[in-house]
Scaffold this motif. Structure first.
Motif, short mmCIF file in Angstrom:
data_model
loop_
_atom_site.label_atom_id
_atom_site.label_comp_id
_atom_site.label_asym_id
_atom_site.label_seq_id
_atom_site.Cartn_x
_atom_site.Cartn_y
_atom_site.Cartn_z
N THR A 36 0.82 -1.38 0.01
CA THR A 36 -0.13 0.06 -0.13
C THR A 36 0.73 1.38 0.22
OG1 THR A 36 -0.18 -0.05 2.34
CG2 THR A 36 -1.82 -1.15 1.12
N THR A 37 2.11 1.26 0.64
CA THR A 37 2.67 2.33 0.66
C THR A 37 3.94 2.28 -0.34
OG1 THR A 37 4.52 1.58 2.31
CG2 THR A 37 2.35 2.59 2.99
N THR A 38 4.49 3.41 -0.69
CA THR A 38 5.89 3.49 -1.68
C THR A 38 6.78 2.82 -1.18
OG1 THR A 38 5.18 5.85 -2.43
CG2 THR A 38 7.33 5.00 -2.79
#
Length: 93
Positions: A36-38
């Motif tokens: 979900t995150t970079t």
């Protein structure tokens, strides 16, 4: 791998050589994880790169007639037995 390849080929001339590689189960967990995150995407991409490179090494050794086993540590015994049975069935022993 390319530095060690001449030595492995020399061994394989007179012996049936089987090289065992262990899959990193933690890396596989990273590659299977939903991101979900970079930072998670970055980590997953690096983990996929490492897994891919290991598979490339296995394929390259197979091209040179060197038998390989790529396995998780907990499946080493069964995969080794299966490889032995495959080698026997192919008449390499």
């Amino acid at each position: 791998m390319y530095r060690q390849l001449p030595y492995l080929q020399a061994i394989a001339k007179n012996h049936l050589l089987v090289v065992i590689f262990f899959e990193n189960t933690e890396l596989r967990e990273l590659t299977d994880k939903v991101t979900t995150t970079t930072q998670e995407i970055f980590d997953k991409t690096i983990a996929q790169k490492f897994a891919y490179e290991k598979k490339l090494i296995v394929n390259e050794l197979n091209k040179f007639g060197i038998q390989t086993i790529l396995t998780e540590p907990q499946h080493l015994t069964i995969n080794t037995i299966n490889k032995y049975l495959e080698i026997k069935a192919r008449g390499l022993l």
